[in-house]
Design a protein around this motif. Sequence first.
Motif, short mmCIF file in Angstrom:
data_model
loop_
_atom_site.label_atom_id
_atom_site.label_comp_id
_atom_site.label_asym_id
_atom_site.label_seq_id
_atom_site.Cartn_x
_atom_site.Cartn_y
_atom_site.Cartn_z
N ARG A 120 0.82 -1.21 0.00
CA ARG A 120 0.00 0.00 0.00
C ARG A 120 0.85 1.26 0.00
NH1 ARG A 120 -4.48 -0.71 -2.13
NH2 ARG A 120 -5.42 1.03 -1.03
N GLY A 121 2.17 1.11 -0.03
CA GLY A 121 3.03 2.28 -0.15
C GLY A 121 3.35 2.93 1.18
N ASP A 122 4.08 4.02 1.09
CA ASP A 122 4.52 4.76 2.26
C ASP A 122 3.94 6.17 2.16
OD1 ASP A 122 5.94 6.27 4.16
OD2 ASP A 122 7.70 4.99 4.00
N HIS A 123 2.84 6.42 2.86
CA HIS A 123 2.14 7.70 2.74
C HIS A 123 2.99 8.86 3.21
CE1 HIS A 123 -2.33 6.50 2.12
NE2 HIS A 123 -1.51 5.62 1.56
N ALA A 124 3.76 8.67 4.28
CA ALA A 124 4.57 9.77 4.81
C ALA A 124 5.66 10.16 3.81
CB ALA A 124 5.19 9.37 6.14
N GLU A 125 6.32 9.17 3.23
CA GLU A 125 7.37 9.46 2.25
C GLU A 125 6.78 10.04 0.97
OE1 GLU A 125 10.74 9.45 2.13
OE2 GLU A 125 10.58 9.27 4.31
N LEU A 126 5.61 9.54 0.58
CA LEU A 126 4.94 10.08 -0.60
C LEU A 126 4.61 11.55 -0.39
CD1 LEU A 126 3.54 9.75 -3.37
CD2 LEU A 126 1.49 9.00 -2.14
N ALA A 127 4.10 11.88 0.79
CA ALA A 127 3.75 13.27 1.10
C ALA A 127 4.98 14.16 1.03
CB ALA A 127 3.11 13.34 2.49
N ALA A 128 6.08 13.70 1.62
CA ALA A 128 7.31 14.50 1.63
C ALA A 128 7.85 14.70 0.22
CB ALA A 128 8.36 13.84 2.52
N ALA A 129 7.80 13.64 -0.58
CA ALA A 129 8.31 13.74 -1.95
C ALA A 129 7.47 14.70 -2.78
CB ALA A 129 8.34 12.36 -2.58
N LEU A 130 6.14 14.61 -2.65
CA LEU A 130 5.27 15.50 -3.41
C LEU A 130 5.52 16.96 -3.05
CD1 LEU A 130 1.90 13.50 -3.31
CD2 LEU A 130 3.37 13.88 -5.31
N ALA A 132 -0.17 13.42 4.16
CA ALA A 132 -0.15 11.97 4.41
C ALA A 132 -1.48 11.48 4.98
CB ALA A 132 1.00 11.59 5.34
N ARG A 133 -2.56 12.11 4.59
CA ARG A 133 -3.88 11.66 5.05
C ARG A 133 -4.86 11.53 3.88
NH1 ARG A 133 -7.41 15.98 5.55
NH2 ARG A 133 -6.47 18.06 5.36
N GLY A 134 -4.30 11.47 2.69
CA GLY A 134 -5.15 11.40 1.51
C GLY A 134 -5.56 9.98 1.18
N PRO A 135 -6.44 9.85 0.21
CA PRO A 135 -6.85 8.52 -0.26
C PRO A 135 -5.72 7.85 -1.01
CG PRO A 135 -7.72 10.22 -1.69
CD PRO A 135 -7.06 10.95 -0.55
N HIS A 136 -5.87 6.58 -1.27
CA HIS A 136 -4.86 5.84 -2.04
C HIS A 136 -4.96 6.27 -3.50
CE1 HIS A 136 -2.02 2.65 -2.74
NE2 HIS A 136 -2.78 2.19 -3.73
N PRO A 137 -3.96 6.95 -4.06
CA PRO A 137 -4.08 7.46 -5.43
C PRO A 137 -4.05 6.35 -6.46
CG PRO A 137 -1.87 7.86 -4.58
CD PRO A 137 -2.67 7.31 -3.44
N SER A 138 -4.83 6.53 -7.51
CA SER A 138 -4.89 5.56 -8.59
C SER A 138 -3.74 5.78 -9.56
CB SER A 138 -6.22 5.69 -9.34
OG SER A 138 -6.27 6.95 -10.01
N GLU A 139 -3.59 4.84 -10.49
CA GLU A 139 -2.53 4.96 -11.50
C GLU A 139 -2.73 6.22 -12.34
OE1 GLU A 139 -1.34 2.80 -15.66
OE2 GLU A 139 -1.90 1.49 -14.00
N SER A 140 -3.99 6.53 -12.72
CA SER A 140 -4.24 7.69 -13.56
C SER A 140 -3.94 9.00 -12.82
CB SER A 140 -5.68 7.68 -14.07
OG SER A 140 -6.60 7.74 -13.00
N VAL A 141 -4.27 9.06 -11.52
CA VAL A 141 -3.96 10.26 -10.73
C VAL A 141 -2.46 10.43 -10.59
CG1 VAL A 141 -4.09 11.28 -8.43
CG2 VAL A 141 -6.14 10.34 -9.49
N LEU A 142 -1.75 9.33 -10.35
CA LEU A 142 -0.30 9.41 -10.25
C LEU A 142 0.31 9.88 -11.57
CD1 LEU A 142 0.43 6.16 -8.22
CD2 LEU A 142 0.64 8.51 -7.40
N VAL A 172 -3.75 18.75 -0.95
CA VAL A 172 -3.44 19.05 0.45
C VAL A 172 -3.39 17.77 1.28
CG1 VAL A 172 -4.28 20.17 2.55
CG2 VAL A 172 -4.35 21.41 0.37
N ARG A 173 -4.40 16.92 1.11
CA ARG A 173 -4.45 15.69 1.90
C ARG A 173 -3.30 14.75 1.55
NH1 ARG A 173 -9.63 12.91 1.01
NH2 ARG A 173 -9.92 14.22 -0.83
N LEU A 174 -2.94 14.68 0.27
CA LEU A 174 -1.80 13.85 -0.11
C LEU A 174 -0.52 14.35 0.54
CD1 LEU A 174 -2.26 13.07 -3.93
CD2 LEU A 174 -2.40 11.47 -2.03
N GLU A 175 -0.33 15.68 0.54
CA GLU A 175 0.89 16.25 1.11
C GLU A 175 0.90 16.20 2.64
OE1 GLU A 175 1.98 20.07 -0.29
OE2 GLU A 175 2.28 19.41 -2.37
#
Length: 284
Positions: A3-13, A60-70, A55-58
């Motif tokens: 399911r990935g790493d939401h905290a690292e995803l947020a920091a990277a974004l 680390a409280r956002g929904p699980h993003p889909s391939e198209s959103v990514l 905002v929610r993605l950054e």
Amino acid sequence: MSRGDHAELAAALRQWRERLTPADAGLPAGPRRRTPGLRREEVARLAGVSVDYVVRLEQARGPHPSESVLGALDRALRLSAPETAHLFDLAGVERPGAGHVIDTVRPSVLRLLDRMADLPAMLVDARSTLLAWNPLVEALYGDLSAIPRDRRNMLWMRFGPAGGEGRSLVVDEDGTRERLDRLSVAQARAALGRYPGDTILRGIVDELLRTSPLFAELWALRPVEDRRVDRKSFDVPGVGRITLDCDSLDVPGDDQRLVVYSAAPGTRDAELLDLLRVVGLQTV
């Protein structure tokens, strides 16, 4: 896939957003900025998602993003190929690969598109989805960013309810639509033949088969044709009908097309294209 790493995803974004300037993304600088890089609302507009979603993605409280959103975030943030792979890994989403349409855009192609300031130019993938475009394309088609991201597709804009989205239907030189309708369906059929497992492309086709009698009728005819050089006409408010040469340039390895519109020097359409650069962009 995990399911990935939401905290690292947020920091990277956040990091990728803050390193971009408005000029990098083809946006006006605007008034003085308090924070570096792009604003969240600018990333949201470029990616076709809501500001709240970014905002929610950054945070680390956002929904699980889909391939198209990514894919849309990848294009908005202008990531390199390794960064794109890292983005999908952090999100816990399988990277686009064989058997699926590639809808991520090379930074070099975006730079090329940015340089085409005098000609309408846009990038489309094998699904006929618009991945990127310059302001002159919006002068022809209308405000593309206002179209919902999942409808920002040339098939949907042509065959969707009430003519789909966009300013006007693209027609032939004589004002008829039949040939371009048939060509669009032929390209969709060929794409589905290349990518039978692509669920997004299959979904577009299935929905149009249900909702568009014209699309369904042409689909049943199984047209086979492809044109990389063409002429197309647009009815543009404040400009009138303009007929332009249309050249499709392949992006090797990605099955994407850079579509460029132009007019021969000294022609009436060249004069209208000059007018479009003024009137059309003011309208947009």
